[in-house]
Scaffold this motif. Structure first.
Motif, PDB file in Angstrom:
ATOM      1  N   LYS A  49      39.944 -36.381  22.446  1.00  0.00           N
ATOM      2  CA  LYS A  49      41.399 -36.397  22.319  1.00  0.00           C
ATOM      3  C   LYS A  49      41.792 -35.567  21.100  1.00  0.00           C
ATOM      4  CE  LYS A  49      43.743 -40.272  23.161  1.00  0.00           C
ATOM      5  NZ  LYS A  49      44.424 -40.142  24.381  1.00  0.00           N
ATOM      6  N   PRO A  50      42.723 -34.617  21.261  1.00  0.00           N
ATOM      7  CA  PRO A  50      43.140 -33.834  20.093  1.00  0.00           C
ATOM      8  C   PRO A  50      43.969 -34.687  19.127  1.00  0.00           C
ATOM      9  CG  PRO A  50      44.393 -33.180  22.027  1.00  0.00           C
ATOM     10  CD  PRO A  50      43.378 -34.173  22.490  1.00  0.00           C
ATOM     11  N   TYR A  51      43.798 -34.437  17.847  1.00  0.00           N
ATOM     12  CA  TYR A  51      44.489 -35.217  16.818  1.00  0.00           C
ATOM     13  C   TYR A  51      44.816 -34.338  15.625  1.00  0.00           C
ATOM     14  CZ  TYR A  51      39.859 -35.247  14.664  1.00  0.00           C
ATOM     15  OH  TYR A  51      38.661 -34.876  14.117  1.00  0.00           O
ATOM     16  N   ARG A  52      45.660 -34.891  14.747  1.00  0.00           N
ATOM     17  CA  ARG A  52      45.907 -34.252  13.458  1.00  0.00           C
ATOM     18  C   ARG A  52      45.570 -35.281  12.370  1.00  0.00           C
ATOM     19  NH1 ARG A  52      50.943 -35.649  15.122  1.00  0.00           N
ATOM     20  NH2 ARG A  52      52.243 -36.773  13.659  1.00  0.00           N
ATOM     21  N   ILE A  53      45.082 -34.780  11.258  1.00  0.00           N
ATOM     22  CA  ILE A  53      44.708 -35.645  10.138  1.00  0.00           C
ATOM     23  C   ILE A  53      45.971 -36.006   9.375  1.00  0.00           C
ATOM     24  CG2 ILE A  53      43.464 -35.731   7.953  1.00  0.00           C
ATOM     25  CD1 ILE A  53      41.367 -33.865   9.268  1.00  0.00           C
ATOM     26  N   VAL A  54      46.162 -37.299   9.128  1.00  0.00           N
ATOM     27  CA  VAL A  54      47.350 -37.741   8.392  1.00  0.00           C
ATOM     28  C   VAL A  54      47.022 -38.213   6.986  1.00  0.00           C
ATOM     29  CG1 VAL A  54      48.720 -38.298  10.419  1.00  0.00           C
ATOM     30  CG2 VAL A  54      47.283 -40.058   9.413  1.00  0.00           C
ATOM     31  N   GLY A  55      45.757 -38.432   6.689  1.00  0.00           N
ATOM     32  CA  GLY A  55      45.417 -38.857   5.343  1.00  0.00           C
ATOM     33  C   GLY A  55      43.988 -39.329   5.209  1.00  0.00           C
ATOM     34  N   THR A 110      32.243 -53.197  -2.590  1.00  0.00           N
ATOM     35  CA  THR A 110      31.753 -52.209  -1.646  1.00  0.00           C
ATOM     36  C   THR A 110      32.843 -51.177  -1.425  1.00  0.00           C
ATOM     37  OG1 THR A 110      30.408 -53.878  -0.536  1.00  0.00           O
ATOM     38  CG2 THR A 110      30.848 -51.854   0.681  1.00  0.00           C
ATOM     39  N   LYS A 111      32.557 -49.931  -1.766  1.00  0.00           N
ATOM     40  CA  LYS A 111      33.527 -48.854  -1.559  1.00  0.00           C
ATOM     41  C   LYS A 111      33.401 -48.345  -0.133  1.00  0.00           C
ATOM     42  CE  LYS A 111      33.802 -47.289  -6.302  1.00  0.00           C
ATOM     43  NZ  LYS A 111      35.158 -47.526  -6.639  1.00  0.00           N
ATOM     44  N   ALA A 112      34.560 -48.103   0.493  1.00  0.00           N
ATOM     45  CA  ALA A 112      34.587 -47.635   1.874  1.00  0.00           C
ATOM     46  C   ALA A 112      35.718 -46.630   2.036  1.00  0.00           C
ATOM     47  CB  ALA A 112      34.792 -48.815   2.811  1.00  0.00           C
ATOM     48  N   GLY A 113      35.636 -45.842   3.087  1.00  0.00           N
ATOM     49  CA  GLY A 113      36.695 -44.880   3.340  1.00  0.00           C
ATOM     50  C   GLY A 113      36.549 -44.202   4.678  1.00  0.00           C
ATOM     51  N   GLY A 114      37.545 -43.407   5.020  1.00  0.00           N
ATOM     52  CA  GLY A 114      37.547 -42.676   6.277  1.00  0.00           C
ATOM     53  C   GLY A 114      38.742 -41.741   6.320  1.00  0.00           C
ATOM     54  N   VAL A 115      38.938 -41.117   7.462  1.00  0.00           N
ATOM     55  CA  VAL A 115      40.016 -40.158   7.656  1.00  0.00           C
ATOM     56  C   VAL A 115      40.968 -40.711   8.702  1.00  0.00           C
ATOM     57  CG1 VAL A 115      40.569 -37.794   8.341  1.00  0.00           C
ATOM     58  CG2 VAL A 115      38.453 -38.258   7.080  1.00  0.00           C
ATOM     59  N   ALA A 116      42.224 -40.913   8.306  1.00  0.00           N
ATOM     60  CA  ALA A 116      43.245 -41.438   9.216  1.00  0.00           C
ATOM     61  C   ALA A 116      43.762 -40.292  10.084  1.00  0.00           C
ATOM     62  CB  ALA A 116      44.387 -42.060   8.420  1.00  0.00           C
ATOM     63  N   ILE A 117      43.866 -40.560  11.399  1.00  0.00           N
ATOM     64  CA  ILE A 117      44.327 -39.526  12.326  1.00  0.00           C
ATOM     65  C   ILE A 117      45.449 -40.043  13.215  1.00  0.00           C
ATOM     66  CG2 ILE A 117      42.102 -38.353  12.378  1.00  0.00           C
ATOM     67  CD1 ILE A 117      41.708 -39.680  15.193  1.00  0.00           C
ATOM     68  N   LYS A 118      46.214 -39.122  13.733  1.00  0.00           N
ATOM     69  CA  LYS A 118      47.274 -39.427  14.703  1.00  0.00           C
ATOM     70  C   LYS A 118      47.030 -38.511  15.890  1.00  0.00           C
ATOM     71  CE  LYS A 118      51.742 -41.083  14.989  1.00  0.00           C
ATOM     72  NZ  LYS A 118      51.647 -42.440  15.421  1.00  0.00           N
ATOM     73  N   PHE A 119      46.957 -39.079  17.089  1.00  0.00           N
ATOM     74  CA  PHE A 119      46.713 -38.276  18.279  1.00  0.00           C
ATOM     75  C   PHE A 119      47.941 -37.439  18.618  1.00  0.00           C
ATOM     76  CE2 PHE A 119      43.704 -41.823  18.878  1.00  0.00           C
ATOM     77  CZ  PHE A 119      42.537 -41.069  18.868  1.00  0.00           C
ATOM     78  N   LEU A 120      47.687 -36.227  19.105  1.00  0.00           N
ATOM     79  CA  LEU A 120      48.771 -35.343  19.501  1.00  0.00           C
ATOM     80  C   LEU A 120      49.437 -35.888  20.763  1.00  0.00           C
ATOM     81  CD1 LEU A 120      47.131 -31.821  19.013  1.00  0.00           C
ATOM     82  CD2 LEU A 120      48.571 -33.090  17.426  1.00  0.00           C
ATOM     83  N   THR A 121      50.735 -35.714  20.845  1.00  0.00           N
ATOM     84  CA  THR A 121      51.475 -36.154  22.036  1.00  0.00           C
ATOM     85  C   THR A 121      51.283 -35.119  23.145  1.00  0.00           C
ATOM     86  OG1 THR A 121      53.479 -34.995  21.371  1.00  0.00           O
ATOM     87  CG2 THR A 121      53.220 -37.279  20.597  1.00  0.00           C
ATOM     88  N   GLU A 122      51.656 -35.490  24.357  1.00  0.00           N
ATOM     89  CA  GLU A 122      51.570 -34.575  25.491  1.00  0.00           C
ATOM     90  C   GLU A 122      52.414 -33.327  25.238  1.00  0.00           C
ATOM     91  OE1 GLU A 122      49.548 -34.836  28.096  1.00  0.00           O
ATOM     92  OE2 GLU A 122      48.757 -36.707  27.261  1.00  0.00           O
ATOM     93  N   ALA A 123      53.577 -33.512  24.616  1.00  0.00           N
ATOM     94  CA  ALA A 123      54.464 -32.376  24.324  1.00  0.00           C
ATOM     95  C   ALA A 123      53.813 -31.429  23.316  1.00  0.00           C
ATOM     96  CB  ALA A 123      55.797 -32.879  23.792  1.00  0.00           C
ATOM     97  N   GLY A 131      44.490 -29.112  17.548  1.00  0.00           N
ATOM     98  CA  GLY A 131      44.076 -30.331  16.877  1.00  0.00           C
ATOM     99  C   GLY A 131      43.114 -30.054  15.736  1.00  0.00           C
ATOM    100  N   ASP A 132      42.989 -31.009  14.824  1.00  0.00           N
ATOM    101  CA  ASP A 132      42.046 -30.918  13.710  1.00  0.00           C
ATOM    102  C   ASP A 132      40.680 -31.446  14.135  1.00  0.00           C
ATOM    103  OD1 ASP A 132      44.068 -30.010  11.996  1.00  0.00           O
ATOM    104  OD2 ASP A 132      44.659 -32.046  11.475  1.00  0.00           O
ATOM    105  N   THR A 133      39.675 -31.212  13.316  1.00  0.00           N
ATOM    106  CA  THR A 133      38.347 -31.790  13.504  1.00  0.00           C
ATOM    107  C   THR A 133      37.797 -32.175  12.136  1.00  0.00           C
ATOM    108  OG1 THR A 133      37.130 -29.714  13.284  1.00  0.00           O
ATOM    109  CG2 THR A 133      37.875 -30.295  15.505  1.00  0.00           C
ATOM    110  N   LEU A 134      36.744 -32.952  12.138  1.00  0.00           N
ATOM    111  CA  LEU A 134      36.094 -33.313  10.875  1.00  0.00           C
ATOM    112  C   LEU A 134      35.131 -32.237  10.397  1.00  0.00           C
ATOM    113  CD1 LEU A 134      35.252 -37.128  11.033  1.00  0.00           C
ATOM    114  CD2 LEU A 134      37.021 -35.957   9.743  1.00  0.00           C
TER     115      LEU A 134
END
Length: 147
Positions: A49-55, A110-123, A131-134
């Motif tokens: 699924k294509p996405y964009r990174i939000v944070g 315990t330190k933890a983290g990740g990359v928040a993403i939002k999926f692209l809409t059909e439009a 879309g972005d990738t890691l």
């Protein structure tokens, strides 16, 4: 004595009425979900699924006492997701966490983290939004500015 009994009855009634409202967990339908953990947090990239990174999200999960168990993966992923959800993310990918270590303010953190993403809409997909990738993504250098 009657007054104490009356106040106790009022307190018990108030607690009984308030408890279901407090205990209700919102029913949310996630776009994708890590079936094992029950939240949309994944240790890998999502490629279907294509996405964009939000944070970038980070969390520190602490032990209550020196005798407490180490935080479970479930608890760590829930903490990561809580922070991703605040950013309006649909999922958190590339989730990582390390070993617990003692700090000045905690018996184990315990330190933890990740990359928040939002999926692209059909439009957005139809409009040709890429879309972005890691791949090649550096969370430490990410500023949130678009290219």
């Amino acid at each position: 004595m009657k007054r104490i009994n009356f106040l106790a009855a009022v307190a018990v009634t108030a607690m009984a009425v308030a408890t279901p409202a407090i205990a209700k967990k919102k029913d949310v339908a996630y776009i994708v979900v890590n079936e094992e953990m029950g939240v949309p947090v994944f240790p890998h990239d999502i490629t279907d699924k294509p996405y964009r990174i939000v944070g970038v999200v980070t969390a520190g999960v602490r032990k209550a006492t020196i005798f407490s168990k180490e935080p479970s993966q479930q608890k760590i992923y829930n903490e990561i997701w809580e922070r991703g959800e605040k950013l309006g993310a649909d999922a958190v990918i590339g989730a990582k966490y390390g070993d617990s270590h003692i700090t000045a303010l905690s018996w184990g953190n315990t330190k933890a983290g990740g990359v928040a993403i939002k999926f692209l809409t059909e439009a957005e997909i139809a409009a040709g939004t890429k879309g972005d990738t890691l791949e090649g993504f550096d969370p430490a250098a990410w500023t949130g500015k678009t290219k």
